[in-house]
Design a protein around this motif. Structure first.
Motif, PDB file in Angstrom:
ATOM      1  N   LEU A 128       0.836  -1.206   0.000  1.00 49.54           N
ATOM      2  CA  LEU A 128       0.000   0.000   0.000  1.00 49.54           C
ATOM      3  C   LEU A 128       0.870   1.255   0.000  1.00 49.54           C
ATOM      4  O   LEU A 128       0.668   2.171  -0.792  1.00 49.54           O
ATOM      5  CB  LEU A 128      -0.914   0.030   1.226  1.00 49.54           C
ATOM      6  CG  LEU A 128      -2.152  -0.860   1.203  1.00 49.54           C
ATOM      7  CD1 LEU A 128      -2.902  -0.721   2.515  1.00 49.54           C
ATOM      8  CD2 LEU A 128      -3.074  -0.493   0.023  1.00 49.54           C
ATOM      9  N   ASN A 129       1.844   1.261   0.878  1.00 50.86           N
ATOM     10  CA  ASN A 129       2.665   2.456   1.058  1.00 50.86           C
ATOM     11  C   ASN A 129       3.481   2.805  -0.170  1.00 50.86           C
ATOM     12  O   ASN A 129       3.633   3.968  -0.512  1.00 50.86           O
ATOM     13  CB  ASN A 129       3.616   2.286   2.241  1.00 50.86           C
ATOM     14  CG  ASN A 129       2.898   2.462   3.560  1.00 50.86           C
ATOM     15  OD1 ASN A 129       1.909   3.177   3.644  1.00 50.86           O
ATOM     16  ND2 ASN A 129       3.386   1.797   4.589  1.00 50.86           N
ATOM     17  N   GLN A 130       4.036   1.786  -0.797  1.00 52.42           N
ATOM     18  CA  GLN A 130       4.939   2.130  -1.881  1.00 52.42           C
ATOM     19  C   GLN A 130       4.226   2.232  -3.227  1.00 52.42           C
ATOM     20  O   GLN A 130       4.829   2.617  -4.214  1.00 52.42           O
ATOM     21  CB  GLN A 130       6.149   1.180  -1.923  1.00 52.42           C
ATOM     22  CG  GLN A 130       5.849  -0.263  -2.214  1.00 52.42           C
ATOM     23  CD  GLN A 130       5.665  -0.509  -3.674  1.00 52.42           C
ATOM     24  OE1 GLN A 130       6.474  -0.096  -4.494  1.00 52.42           O
ATOM     25  NE2 GLN A 130       4.557  -1.183  -4.019  1.00 52.42           N
ATOM     26  N   SER A 131       2.944   1.931  -3.243  1.00 57.29           N
ATOM     27  CA  SER A 131       2.230   1.986  -4.518  1.00 57.29           C
ATOM     28  C   SER A 131       1.944   3.426  -4.945  1.00 57.29           C
ATOM     29  O   SER A 131       1.812   3.709  -6.121  1.00 57.29           O
ATOM     30  CB  SER A 131       0.919   1.209  -4.409  1.00 57.29           C
ATOM     31  OG  SER A 131       0.095   1.774  -3.417  1.00 57.29           O
ATOM     32  N   VAL A 132       1.841   4.322  -3.957  1.00 56.44           N
ATOM     33  CA  VAL A 132       1.517   5.716  -4.290  1.00 56.44           C
ATOM     34  C   VAL A 132       2.811   6.509  -4.462  1.00 56.44           C
ATOM     35  O   VAL A 132       3.678   6.465  -3.602  1.00 56.44           O
ATOM     36  CB  VAL A 132       0.659   6.349  -3.172  1.00 56.44           C
ATOM     37  CG1 VAL A 132       0.274   7.771  -3.546  1.00 56.44           C
ATOM     38  CG2 VAL A 132      -0.576   5.508  -2.917  1.00 56.44           C
ATOM     39  N   PRO A 133       2.942   7.233  -5.581  1.00 56.65           N
ATOM     40  CA  PRO A 133       4.166   8.013  -5.777  1.00 56.65           C
ATOM     41  C   PRO A 133       4.358   9.029  -4.652  1.00 56.65           C
ATOM     42  O   PRO A 133       3.380   9.612  -4.173  1.00 56.65           O
ATOM     43  CB  PRO A 133       3.920   8.757  -7.103  1.00 56.65           C
ATOM     44  CG  PRO A 133       2.817   8.018  -7.773  1.00 56.65           C
ATOM     45  CD  PRO A 133       1.999   7.380  -6.700  1.00 56.65           C
ATOM     46  N   ALA A 134       5.613   9.221  -4.283  1.00 57.99           N
ATOM     47  CA  ALA A 134       5.933  10.094  -3.141  1.00 57.99           C
ATOM     48  C   ALA A 134       5.342  11.489  -3.298  1.00 57.99           C
ATOM     49  O   ALA A 134       4.839  12.080  -2.340  1.00 57.99           O
ATOM     50  CB  ALA A 134       7.450  10.178  -2.955  1.00 57.99           C
ATOM     51  N   GLU A 135       5.358  12.015  -4.543  1.00 61.25           N
ATOM     52  CA  GLU A 135       4.865  13.400  -4.703  1.00 61.25           C
ATOM     53  C   GLU A 135       3.361  13.478  -4.482  1.00 61.25           C
ATOM     54  O   GLU A 135       2.839  14.498  -4.035  1.00 61.25           O
ATOM     55  CB  GLU A 135       5.274  14.002  -6.055  1.00 61.25           C
ATOM     56  CG  GLU A 135       4.633  13.401  -7.294  1.00 61.25           C
ATOM     57  CD  GLU A 135       5.401  12.179  -7.800  1.00 61.25           C
ATOM     58  OE1 GLU A 135       6.246  11.641  -7.042  1.00 61.25           O
ATOM     59  OE2 GLU A 135       5.150  11.752  -8.942  1.00 61.25           O
ATOM     60  N   LYS A 136       2.655  12.363  -4.733  1.00 55.27           N
ATOM     61  CA  LYS A 136       1.213  12.333  -4.469  1.00 55.27           C
ATOM     62  C   LYS A 136       0.958  12.344  -2.956  1.00 55.27           C
ATOM     63  O   LYS A 136       0.023  12.979  -2.472  1.00 55.27           O
ATOM     64  CB  LYS A 136       0.583  11.071  -5.074  1.00 55.27           C
ATOM     65  CG  LYS A 136       0.411  11.124  -6.562  1.00 55.27           C
ATOM     66  CD  LYS A 136      -0.793  11.990  -6.942  1.00 55.27           C
ATOM     67  CE  LYS A 136      -0.713  12.353  -8.418  1.00 55.27           C
ATOM     68  NZ  LYS A 136      -1.658  13.415  -8.764  1.00 55.27           N
ATOM     69  N   ILE A 137       1.779  11.602  -2.242  1.00 58.20           N
ATOM     70  CA  ILE A 137       1.626  11.552  -0.784  1.00 58.20           C
ATOM     71  C   ILE A 137       1.895  12.927  -0.193  1.00 58.20           C
ATOM     72  O   ILE A 137       1.173  13.404   0.679  1.00 58.20           O
ATOM     73  CB  ILE A 137       2.578  10.493  -0.187  1.00 58.20           C
ATOM     74  CG1 ILE A 137       2.089   9.098  -0.579  1.00 58.20           C
ATOM     75  CG2 ILE A 137       2.662  10.633   1.335  1.00 58.20           C
ATOM     76  CD1 ILE A 137       2.970   7.964  -0.115  1.00 58.20           C
ATOM     77  N   GLN A 138       2.916  13.571  -0.724  1.00 56.66           N
ATOM     78  CA  GLN A 138       3.258  14.920  -0.291  1.00 56.66           C
ATOM     79  C   GLN A 138       2.084  15.861  -0.559  1.00 56.66           C
ATOM     80  O   GLN A 138       1.650  16.607   0.326  1.00 56.66           O
ATOM     81  CB  GLN A 138       4.532  15.356  -1.050  1.00 56.66           C
ATOM     82  CG  GLN A 138       4.992  16.773  -0.789  1.00 56.66           C
ATOM     83  CD  GLN A 138       5.343  16.992   0.681  1.00 56.66           C
ATOM     84  OE1 GLN A 138       5.467  16.032   1.442  1.00 56.66           O
ATOM     85  NE2 GLN A 138       5.435  18.240   1.092  1.00 56.66           N
ATOM     86  N   GLU A 139       1.560  15.801  -1.772  1.00 60.79           N
ATOM     87  CA  GLU A 139       0.425  16.644  -2.159  1.00 60.79           C
ATOM     88  C   GLU A 139      -0.744  16.417  -1.210  1.00 60.79           C
ATOM     89  O   GLU A 139      -1.391  17.358  -0.738  1.00 60.79           O
ATOM     90  CB  GLU A 139       0.015  16.293  -3.602  1.00 60.79           C
ATOM     91  CG  GLU A 139      -0.984  17.253  -4.222  1.00 60.79           C
ATOM     92  CD  GLU A 139      -1.508  16.747  -5.585  1.00 60.79           C
ATOM     93  OE1 GLU A 139      -2.628  17.082  -5.957  1.00 60.79           O
ATOM     94  OE2 GLU A 139      -0.761  15.978  -6.261  1.00 60.79           O
ATOM     95  N   TYR A 140      -0.994  15.151  -0.913  1.00 61.19           N
ATOM     96  CA  TYR A 140      -2.109  14.787  -0.052  1.00 61.19           C
ATOM     97  C   TYR A 140      -1.913  15.310   1.361  1.00 61.19           C
ATOM     98  O   TYR A 140      -2.850  15.814   1.979  1.00 61.19           O
ATOM     99  CB  TYR A 140      -2.247  13.262  -0.035  1.00 61.19           C
ATOM    100  CG  TYR A 140      -3.397  12.786   0.806  1.00 61.19           C
ATOM    101  CD1 TYR A 140      -4.709  12.897   0.351  1.00 61.19           C
ATOM    102  CD2 TYR A 140      -3.172  12.223   2.050  1.00 61.19           C
ATOM    103  CE1 TYR A 140      -5.766  12.466   1.123  1.00 61.19           C
ATOM    104  CE2 TYR A 140      -4.228  11.788   2.830  1.00 61.19           C
ATOM    105  CZ  TYR A 140      -5.523  11.910   2.354  1.00 61.19           C
ATOM    106  OH  TYR A 140      -6.565  11.480   3.135  1.00 61.19           O
TER     107      TYR A 140
END
Lengths: 507, 507
Positions: free
Chosen positions: A98-110
């Motif tokens: 789950l954690n690594q499936s989302v690109p880091a910049e998306k997590i940051q944006e979120y």
């Protein structure tokens, strides 16, 4: 187990312990901010939380973790592990994926967006200004939908969200369960509303000193078997429980000077959460299994103590005299029966967190249905107030006078916590189902409560539920304890029986 | 400044902030353990502290830090930086060089040994068993000597240790300073002992409720200008102050039911430390300069508030009435003059932390001379009790009846903190020297105190000392504030004047 597997497993466990150390520190930083950290330190403090959270996340998706999981999830290897170790590896793998499936910049944006949204939500709630909040909520929903694509769509998009809070819970199951609940509870509520036998709670509005409230709360927690050598009680705006480590499970409460019951039931509630975490098998300490198995099961334990025990007649037969001693003036003319009925008064209210045991479930069903519409049926965020108000009218017979008392009342959506609400009602259902087994296996249940002998109940729950931590899934657990899958009829039976008697209904 | 320098400086500052985030979390974990963390959680908690401490250390000696410092300490680059930035880089370089000079396995060996030694010290102190503790202490001294070789021997080995707590302080300077103090204070003490005018403190042994003590302590802290929006007061076994961040500087105190003065003076003391950290210039927040410049200067601020202000006659002229209101029964027959004299009673005692303003310095000189013998003159650790007892007899005229009340009384050596003790006496000397300037520049000093108008004093100290944090070295600071280098005569003058008057000596 091969020597290599032993080494890899060892390395995996060490990495997990390291991550847990970060979580303990982060947990304390949060606890401290909510219980009394000085105001002027919060800005830098938030940065500190951010640094540690990022570091914990970095470890969770590190190459080291990836390689260890790659090795340990090989079928041969996995088979050679003990049950608990296998479960731990599987849980880690799920989180890792789950954690690594989302690109880091998306997590940051979120994370930037949801931090902003929570600030704007507070303002919007205060001003009942949904249109002002809507753009942020729309962005959060849109981003959450993107995340679901990264995480992988289960049966439906909303299923993906449900599963994150309650593993293996699905729309298909919940639709059935909630339909049954609605079918039985909406008519029950109508009968209660029509009943002339309303509990009199007029004595509630008096001044109750915080000091005496605290003393009584500490006494009740002791009676439950809450271990003060492995926890402490503090005050915060919103009550919560937090397990920093198995020997340090803290709870908070909030004293209302003009409502003596609020802090009592919140102590029982948070105490229930805490008993769960304090009584996980010590052999699981330091592992990923040393936590509650799901939000729903966790909530079942808080509600069992708060409602099934704490709002029962035997409980007040035993403890009302003590409460009177703490408030001799205020309660001198109130009989135990009046008190018992008053704390079980049903009211069609607008606010979830103030709701009684019965209507609470309808508040949840409304949110469940709306979330499903948002994620599975394309409901436009702009339409939320309209849909919200219509459902409150339909299920509870009231319409919020403004959005602050309606669709804006809860913090959850501003933080992107969609799929979470269902856990609260699942907690009620699990609790009622567990209660039936508990009564069967412990016929002295009511007598024990009436005598203030609560420890056997804590022991039974420890033995059947608490000690397993996350080593059993919620569905495995409920099946093992009660012999059947989740069944909403137990909750409906419980509520019907209780309110028939209190409201003297003729069903 | 070149573009590259700007980038590198930015990266350096970010790394520093990250390290500081770890220190804030570690600080909170410690604070929590000392103010009320549940007993059963301490074992895992200690592991958590270990994980975060190791990680902070790893960052401090990381390749990233090495490369940034290598770039930033190039003469051209260093010259192009602002004063504060240059100071920060230089401080970091000094720490980096110290940290990375010792091989990791030696640091590991040392941390295991000192953890053990502290446990054994507690036992040994309790049992007055120096021979049981001696092997650990010998190992610590031996290892510390090895460390000094790694760090680099300054003028003497002991100089290397002194410099770590008080930058640029040397044996040469301190020998002179302490000789002067001895020459003047030992005869003063003899006169005091011979004086028939001993303050009567017989009223001290009564019961004083903790609740009232807390109320008075909070009042005094408010009067000093301690900012409760940027701090909080709690209770712990040993009082301390801890600056988690500039907006979160906490203090603790300890209430003794049978001694009302202990908590008052510890609140003033820790409050003094806290005022320093609360009033560092906000522009330094998040940098390495946002802390006290040395142990000695820090201690000067705690002692200035505790002793020079808190044990002064004007202070009690103003506040004794308030204290009496908190303890009307206990203090009804005690006049302010009697109280003032009682809190200034001089006693040749065995225990440093219970010592008065005068003898305190002799306790320190004894430790300084012994530490110097250990590191510079090859004194055998086995001989410590003998040397200790002889010096107590020589300077204070008493011999400890056992080592628990003698050489084993302090925790410092078991943790390897050699060179630290001097700071306490330096604090007294700096404070007395600063006080002379303060009185000169603020002729209303005594009147202000007598009127309870303490804020101008806090403002003066903020302006002259607090705000600079670590951007001035101790010697730069004392020179800038007072116009001269450290001069022990100010302390001796202060003590002579004070005790002449109290003991009615004819000097």
């Amino acid at each position: 187990m091969t020597l290599q597997t032993t080494d890899q497993l060892q390395a995996f466990k060490q990495l997990v312990r390291k991550i847990k150390s970060y979580h303990e520190a982060i947990g304390l930083l949060h606890w401290d901010m909510r219980t009394g950290a000085p105001r002027k330190g919060t800005e830098i403090r938030s940065e500190t939380v951010g640094v540690l959270t990022a570091e914990a996340f970095r470890l969770e998706v590190s190459n080291e973790m990836e390689q260890l999981l790659e090795y340990l999830t090989q079928p041969d290897v996995l088979k050679s592990l003990s049950d608990d170790d296998r479960r731990q590896v599987e849980n880690s793998k799920k989180d890792y994926d789950l954690n690594q499936s989302v690109p880091a910049e998306k997590i940051q944006e979120y994370s930037v967006l949801s931090a902003k949204a929570q600030t704007y939500w507070e303002e919007a709630k205060h001003n009942s200004d949904f249109p002002g909040f809507e753009p942020y909520l729309s962005q959060i929903v849109a981003l959450k939908k993107e995340f679901i694509d990264y995480w992988g769509v289960k049966d439906t998009r909303y299923d993906t969200l449900l599963d994150m809070y309650e593993p293996d819970m699905t729309v298909q199951k919940l639709d059935k369960v909630f339909d049954r609940v609605k079918t039985r509870l909406v008519p029950l509520l109508e009968k209660i509303q029509a009943s002339p036998n309303k509990p009199d709670n007029s004595f509630m509005k008096q001044l109750f000193s915080e000091d005496q409230q605290e003393k009584f709360g500490l006494f009740v927690l002791e009676q439950m078997g809450y271990d003060f050598d492995a926890g402490r009680l503090d005050e915060s705006v919103h009550p919560f429980a937090t397990g920093l480590n198995p020997g340090d499970v803290r709870i908070t409460t909030h004293y209302l000077q003009d409502d003596v019951t609020s802090a009592i039931f919140s102590s029982l509630h948070e105490g229930g959460h805490a008993l769960y975490e304090q009584n996980i098998d010590p052999k699981l300490a330091g592992t990923l299994l040393a936590q509650g198995t799901s939000m729903g099961i966790h909530e079942s334990q808080s509600r069992l103590w708060e409602n099934m025990i704490g709002r029962s007649r035997p409980f007040w037969e035993r403890y009302y005299g003590d409460l009177q001693k703490h408030f001799p003036e205020q309660l001198k003319d109130v009989e135990v029966e009046q008190f018992y009925r008053a704390v079980n008064r049903v009211e069609n209210s607008l606010i979830r967190i103030e709701a009684d045991e019965l209507t609470y479930n309808l508040h949840i069903i409304i949110r469940y249905e709306i979330e499903k519409m948002l994620f599975n049926e394309g409901l436009d965020v702009k339409k939320l107030p309209e849909v919200w108000n219509a459902k409150y009218q339909e299920y509870l017979g009231i319409t919020p006078p403004n959005d602050g008392l309606g669709v804006l009342q809860d913090v959850h959506w501003s933080g992107g916590d969609f799929g979470y609400f269902a856990s609260y009602s699942l907690g009620n259902m699990y609790a009622a189902q567990i209660l039936v087994t508990l009564r069967k296996e412990m016929p002295e249940f009511d007598t024990y409560i009436a005598k203030g002998n609560l420890l056997p109940i804590k022991e039974w729950l420890s033995d059947k539920i608490y000690r397993y931590g996350k080593s059993r899934t919620p569905s495995e657990l409920i099946l093992a304890v009660t012999g059947e899958d989740l069944n909403p009829d137990y909750l409906c039976d419980y509520l019907e029986n209780k309110y028939n008697e209190i409201y003297n209904l003729s069903l």
